[in-house]
Write an enzyme that holds these catalytic residues in place. Sequence first.
Site, PDB file in Angstrom:
ATOM      1  N   CYS A  49     -17.330  22.032  32.723  1.00 57.60           N
ATOM      2  CA  CYS A  49     -16.490  21.957  33.921  1.00 57.60           C
ATOM      3  C   CYS A  49     -15.788  20.607  34.052  1.00 57.60           C
ATOM      4  O   CYS A  49     -14.796  20.493  34.765  1.00 57.60           O
ATOM      5  CB  CYS A  49     -17.319  22.240  35.175  1.00 57.60           C
ATOM      6  SG  CYS A  49     -18.752  21.172  35.364  1.00 57.60           S
ATOM      7  N   ARG A  51     -14.906  18.582  31.220  1.00 57.15           N
ATOM      8  CA  ARG A  51     -14.298  18.070  29.992  1.00 57.15           C
ATOM      9  C   ARG A  51     -13.929  19.181  29.017  1.00 57.15           C
ATOM     10  O   ARG A  51     -14.560  20.244  28.990  1.00 57.15           O
ATOM     11  CB  ARG A  51     -15.236  17.077  29.293  1.00 57.15           C
ATOM     12  CG  ARG A  51     -16.501  17.669  28.731  1.00 57.15           C
ATOM     13  CD  ARG A  51     -17.470  16.580  28.261  1.00 57.15           C
ATOM     14  NE  ARG A  51     -17.939  15.765  29.375  1.00 57.15           N
ATOM     15  CZ  ARG A  51     -17.569  14.505  29.576  1.00 57.15           C
ATOM     16  NH1 ARG A  51     -16.731  13.918  28.740  1.00 57.15           N
ATOM     17  NH2 ARG A  51     -18.032  13.828  30.602  1.00 57.15           N
ATOM     18  N   GLN A 111     -25.844  21.330  27.139  1.00 55.51           N
ATOM     19  CA  GLN A 111     -24.523  21.888  26.811  1.00 55.51           C
ATOM     20  C   GLN A 111     -24.073  21.458  25.416  1.00 55.51           C
ATOM     21  O   GLN A 111     -23.526  22.259  24.653  1.00 55.51           O
ATOM     22  CB  GLN A 111     -23.499  21.448  27.860  1.00 55.51           C
ATOM     23  CG  GLN A 111     -23.714  22.088  29.218  1.00 55.51           C
ATOM     24  CD  GLN A 111     -22.898  21.418  30.320  1.00 55.51           C
ATOM     25  OE1 GLN A 111     -22.590  20.225  30.250  1.00 55.51           O
ATOM     26  NE2 GLN A 111     -22.551  22.174  31.351  1.00 55.51           N
ATOM     27  N   ALA A 181     -26.545  33.110  38.731  1.00 53.13           N
ATOM     28  CA  ALA A 181     -27.956  32.857  38.418  1.00 53.13           C
ATOM     29  C   ALA A 181     -28.133  32.379  36.980  1.00 53.13           C
ATOM     30  O   ALA A 181     -29.179  32.568  36.377  1.00 53.13           O
ATOM     31  CB  ALA A 181     -28.784  34.122  38.667  1.00 53.13           C
ATOM     32  N   THR A 184     -26.795  26.753  35.628  1.00 50.88           N
ATOM     33  CA  THR A 184     -26.438  25.899  36.769  1.00 50.88           C
ATOM     34  C   THR A 184     -26.984  26.474  38.065  1.00 50.88           C
ATOM     35  O   THR A 184     -27.509  25.745  38.917  1.00 50.88           O
ATOM     36  CB  THR A 184     -24.913  25.732  36.868  1.00 50.88           C
ATOM     37  OG1 THR A 184     -24.413  25.223  35.628  1.00 50.88           O
ATOM     38  CG2 THR A 184     -24.533  24.775  37.985  1.00 50.88           C
TER      39      THR A 184
END
Length: 417
Positions: A49, A51, A111, A181, A184
């Site tokens: 979110c 980059r 990530q 769900a 995050t």
Amino acid sequence: MSRITSMLVTHKKASISEIENAWHGDVEALLKWVSSHDTVEECAVLKTCNRVEIYVVSPRGEKVLFEIAKKARVSSRIIDIHDHDESLLHLLRLASGLESMIIGEDQILGQMKELYRTAKSLGYTGWVLDTAFKKAIQVGKRVRKETAINERSVSVGSAAVDLAEQILGGLEGKSVLVIGAGETGELISKALVSKNIGSLYVTNRTFGTALSLAASLGGTAVPYEEMKRKIREADVVISATSAPHYILLKDDIERAMEGRKNKLLIIDIANPRDVDEAVREIEGVELHNIDSLKQISDENMRLRMREIERVEAIIEEELELLRAKYKRREAEELLARIYSEAEKIKEQEVRRAMNKLSAYHTLGEIEQKVLMDMSHSIVNKIFAEPTKALKSAAERGNTEMLRYAMELFRLNQEESD
């Protein structure tokens, strides 16, 4: 050895909408597109979110990345291009949480692992990127083990909860609806439970996923089709789905606010965004997105300056080891080419000698082996000291000596042919 070049579009220069617009497709599609360029030998993509980062191994890396930016219509104003050494430093800082909006957050390391695994499993990475990403992940783990960089609210999800608490003056007894769900959403829900809220509601497109998460935290799962009705009962809505479009429009929230006296706080941390910006116009509704979390980031920065110094010391130490590894590889590749050329000459001369000797008598297997062993030994002994010298030069960063060696053995001519 081809080197790494990277192109970064991050929260440091770009707004959330600019990051969203940098690339609309999924990571696999972007990897396929980047790898389709003729000179790209390896590639990897980090897309979160905050980059969009593209890493390529190519002799023309900068040119390739500028072409990609141009075709994707990404403004040069929000782009950073990093060379090999800058890319290595950035990856280590990124894995350590120093490049995140929320300094020290843990989520980025997970990530990075996942996105690197995707690129590797699809065959887009090789030794150069594998070495960089493995080291970055290792450093990220070490930093979190040896420092307190991640001991406060460090994930975007946790920061969203902190922001809600800050705005409302506390979350005790509040009713909160979490939309999404996934990883995050789970982080958000766990952070909320620790705040002694009144009710936790979790909704997700796949009801079973919402049910599992809600059950594990003592919350209530809400079927996705009932989500908009449930907003009527919520004090706070935190949305974190991976939907490619808005899931909450202005009309949806207006209906939820009908006959309602208390205010509604909505925090949208999805990318692309889940909530239409027009929702801000509704009386009694307060909408925040990722940009709002910069306040939390600034506060954490002040509290973590001492830890940042310790993290940077670890990064500096590990970066030197990583650079040395690439330098050794560069020397090894050069030496392999030198030995390959020497091997060709050796074989030619041994065959010539054998042909001359065969004119006088038939050479037996033992004689042929003696000639081959002797020639092999001569090559190795001649190159033993130059090999040590070139490896040592590479580790010291003496690139001039490597360049002279290439010129001496006329290896640079092969590259230009």
